[in-house]
Write a protein that holds these residues in place. Structure first.
Motif, PDB file in Angstrom:
ATOM      1  N   VAL A  62      -0.900   4.370 -13.242  1.00 10.86           N
ATOM      2  CA  VAL A  62      -0.461   3.188 -12.491  1.00 10.86           C
ATOM      3  C   VAL A  62      -0.555   1.958 -13.395  1.00 10.86           C
ATOM      4  O   VAL A  62       0.391   1.167 -13.499  1.00 10.86           O
ATOM      5  CB  VAL A  62      -1.286   2.984 -11.200  1.00 10.86           C
ATOM      6  CG1 VAL A  62      -0.951   1.650 -10.539  1.00 10.86           C
ATOM      7  CG2 VAL A  62      -1.082   4.142 -10.229  1.00 10.86           C
ATOM      8  N   VAL A  63      -1.687   1.806 -14.060  1.00  8.51           N
ATOM      9  CA  VAL A  63      -1.887   0.661 -14.951  1.00  8.51           C
ATOM     10  C   VAL A  63      -0.850   0.680 -16.072  1.00  8.51           C
ATOM     11  O   VAL A  63      -0.244  -0.350 -16.395  1.00  8.51           O
ATOM     12  CB  VAL A  63      -3.330   0.643 -15.513  1.00  8.51           C
ATOM     13  CG1 VAL A  63      -3.474  -0.381 -16.624  1.00  8.51           C
ATOM     14  CG2 VAL A  63      -4.333   0.377 -14.396  1.00  8.51           C
ATOM     15  N   GLU A  64      -0.601   1.844 -16.655  1.00  9.56           N
ATOM     16  CA  GLU A  64       0.368   1.927 -17.745  1.00  9.56           C
ATOM     17  C   GLU A  64       1.791   1.626 -17.276  1.00  9.56           C
ATOM     18  O   GLU A  64       2.567   1.020 -18.017  1.00  9.56           O
ATOM     19  CB  GLU A  64       0.296   3.286 -18.434  1.00  9.56           C
ATOM     20  CG  GLU A  64      -0.940   3.419 -19.306  1.00  9.56           C
ATOM     21  CD  GLU A  64      -0.947   4.676 -20.159  1.00  9.56           C
ATOM     22  OE1 GLU A  64       0.139   5.201 -20.494  1.00  9.56           O
ATOM     23  OE2 GLU A  64      -2.052   5.125 -20.497  1.00  9.56           O
TER      24      GLU A  64
ATOM     25  N   ASP B 239      -2.147   9.137 -11.550  1.00  4.75           N
ATOM     26  CA  ASP B 239      -3.502   8.632 -11.345  1.00  4.75           C
ATOM     27  C   ASP B 239      -3.565   7.140 -11.662  1.00  4.75           C
ATOM     28  O   ASP B 239      -2.552   6.525 -12.019  1.00  4.75           O
ATOM     29  CB  ASP B 239      -4.514   9.436 -12.174  1.00  4.75           C
ATOM     30  CG  ASP B 239      -4.306   9.323 -13.687  1.00  4.75           C
ATOM     31  OD1 ASP B 239      -3.586   8.406 -14.154  1.00  4.75           O
ATOM     32  OD2 ASP B 239      -4.881  10.162 -14.410  1.00  4.75           O
ATOM     33  N   GLU B 240      -4.735   6.554 -11.510  1.00  4.95           N
ATOM     34  CA  GLU B 240      -4.874   5.112 -11.681  1.00  4.95           C
ATOM     35  C   GLU B 240      -4.564   4.659 -13.106  1.00  4.95           C
ATOM     36  O   GLU B 240      -4.004   3.579 -13.303  1.00  4.95           O
ATOM     37  CB  GLU B 240      -6.258   4.658 -11.223  1.00  4.95           C
ATOM     38  CG  GLU B 240      -6.398   4.806  -9.717  1.00  4.95           C
ATOM     39  CD  GLU B 240      -7.708   4.297  -9.153  1.00  4.95           C
ATOM     40  OE1 GLU B 240      -8.557   3.788  -9.911  1.00  4.95           O
ATOM     41  OE2 GLU B 240      -7.862   4.405  -7.919  1.00  4.95           O
ATOM     42  N   SER B 241      -4.891   5.487 -14.073  1.00  3.62           N
ATOM     43  CA  SER B 241      -4.555   5.161 -15.455  1.00  3.62           C
ATOM     44  C   SER B 241      -3.044   5.046 -15.626  1.00  3.62           C
ATOM     45  O   SER B 241      -2.541   4.113 -16.274  1.00  3.62           O
ATOM     46  CB  SER B 241      -5.124   6.246 -16.380  1.00  3.62           C
ATOM     47  OG  SER B 241      -4.707   6.042 -17.699  1.00  3.62           O
TER      48      SER B 241
ATOM     49  N   ASP C  41       0.846  -1.201   0.000  1.00  2.00           N
ATOM     50  CA  ASP C  41       0.000   0.000   0.000  1.00  2.00           C
ATOM     51  C   ASP C  41       0.877   1.246   0.000  1.00  2.00           C
ATOM     52  O   ASP C  41       0.558   2.242  -0.648  1.00  2.00           O
ATOM     53  CB  ASP C  41      -0.925   0.013   1.223  1.00  2.00           C
ATOM     54  CG  ASP C  41      -2.012  -1.058   1.153  1.00  2.00           C
ATOM     55  OD1 ASP C  41      -2.252  -1.608   0.053  1.00  2.00           O
ATOM     56  OD2 ASP C  41      -2.620  -1.340   2.213  1.00  2.00           O
TER      57      ASP C  41
ATOM     58  N   LEU D  72       2.147   2.050  -3.532  1.00  2.00           N
ATOM     59  CA  LEU D  72       1.095   2.667  -4.327  1.00  2.00           C
ATOM     60  C   LEU D  72       0.818   4.095  -3.858  1.00  2.00           C
ATOM     61  O   LEU D  72       0.660   5.012  -4.684  1.00  2.00           O
ATOM     62  CB  LEU D  72      -0.176   1.808  -4.238  1.00  2.00           C
ATOM     63  CG  LEU D  72      -1.222   1.983  -5.319  1.00  2.00           C
ATOM     64  CD1 LEU D  72      -0.641   1.899  -6.708  1.00  2.00           C
ATOM     65  CD2 LEU D  72      -2.313   0.939  -5.136  1.00  2.00           C
TER      66      LEU D  72
ATOM     67  N   ARG E 273       1.011   7.611  -6.026  1.00  2.00           N
ATOM     68  CA  ARG E 273      -0.117   8.556  -6.075  1.00  2.00           C
ATOM     69  C   ARG E 273       0.293   9.931  -5.546  1.00  2.00           C
ATOM     70  O   ARG E 273      -0.131  10.956  -6.078  1.00  2.00           O
ATOM     71  CB  ARG E 273      -1.289   8.007  -5.281  1.00  2.00           C
ATOM     72  CG  ARG E 273      -1.992   6.864  -5.982  1.00  2.00           C
ATOM     73  CD  ARG E 273      -3.165   6.371  -5.165  1.00  2.00           C
ATOM     74  NE  ARG E 273      -3.956   5.434  -5.944  1.00  2.00           N
ATOM     75  CZ  ARG E 273      -4.551   4.381  -5.420  1.00  2.00           C
ATOM     76  NH1 ARG E 273      -4.452   4.124  -4.114  1.00  2.00           N
ATOM     77  NH2 ARG E 273      -5.257   3.576  -6.174  1.00  2.00           N
TER      78      ARG E 273
END
Length: 182
Positions: free
Chosen positions: A147-149, A143-145, A131, A134, A138
């Protein structure tokens, strides 16, 4: 010498030839990795598709090349270190000091450093980041996009690192050797 055969473009499977022609059109050459992946046209198409899609994402070419260097060093992939050092210099226009720092997951830019640290943690933990990992990403305004990339860029580079490490692909870029034996 490569442990798996690297055909010339002319010797490649027919299904791989249009994909290799597209690589040559984009880069001006067909690197050994692409010819090797062409042994499996489906594998080459999958790699090129994901790579092309991520190039349209929100991460800059500079950050993607730095991630590639971080992961190549982590996995001890001389081929990928060589290719991405060349691309970082000539395509992404990253200076030598930042290229060297990226190999260790570092950067003088705090936001970039956070992304590289996270990418390295993804590789080290095989995706089981904490955690706190992450939260740090952040806090650096990803952002979450993004993070995924970042995770997808790590996975894409693990893919090529593993193929090259298995094959011991002949390096066709100025050689950059991993600092550590894996």
């Amino acid at each position: 010498m490569s442990r798996l055969s690297i055909p010339t473009v002319d010797q490649s499977l027919e299904a791989a030839k249009p994909l290799l022609a597209a690589v040559e059109k984009q880069l001006g050459v067909v690197p050994n990795l692409m010819k090797l992946l062409g042994q499996s046209p489906a594998g080459l198409e999958g790699y090129l598709s994901l790579n092309g899609a991520l190039a349209k994402g929100k991460l800059s070419v500079q950050l993607r090349e730095r991630i590639a260097l971080t992961i190549a060093e982590f996995n001890g992939c001389d081929y990928c270190l060589s290719a991405h050092s060349y691309l970082a210099t000539h395509v992404a226009k990253i200076g030598a000091g930042e290229i060297d720092a990226a190999r260790d997951g570092r950067s003088d830019d705090a936001r970039t450093a956070a992304a590289l640290h996270f990418a390295r943690r993804v590789a080290e933990s095989r995706g089981r980041v904490s955690d706190a990992d992450l939260a740090a990403l952040r806090a650096a305004d990803f952002d979450e996009s993004a993070v995924v990339e970042i995770v997808l860029n790590v996975a894409l580079n693990v893919l090529t690192n593993y193929v090259n490490n298995v094959a011991r692909t002949d390096v066709d870029f100025p050689l950059v050797a991993a600092r550590q034996a894996v």
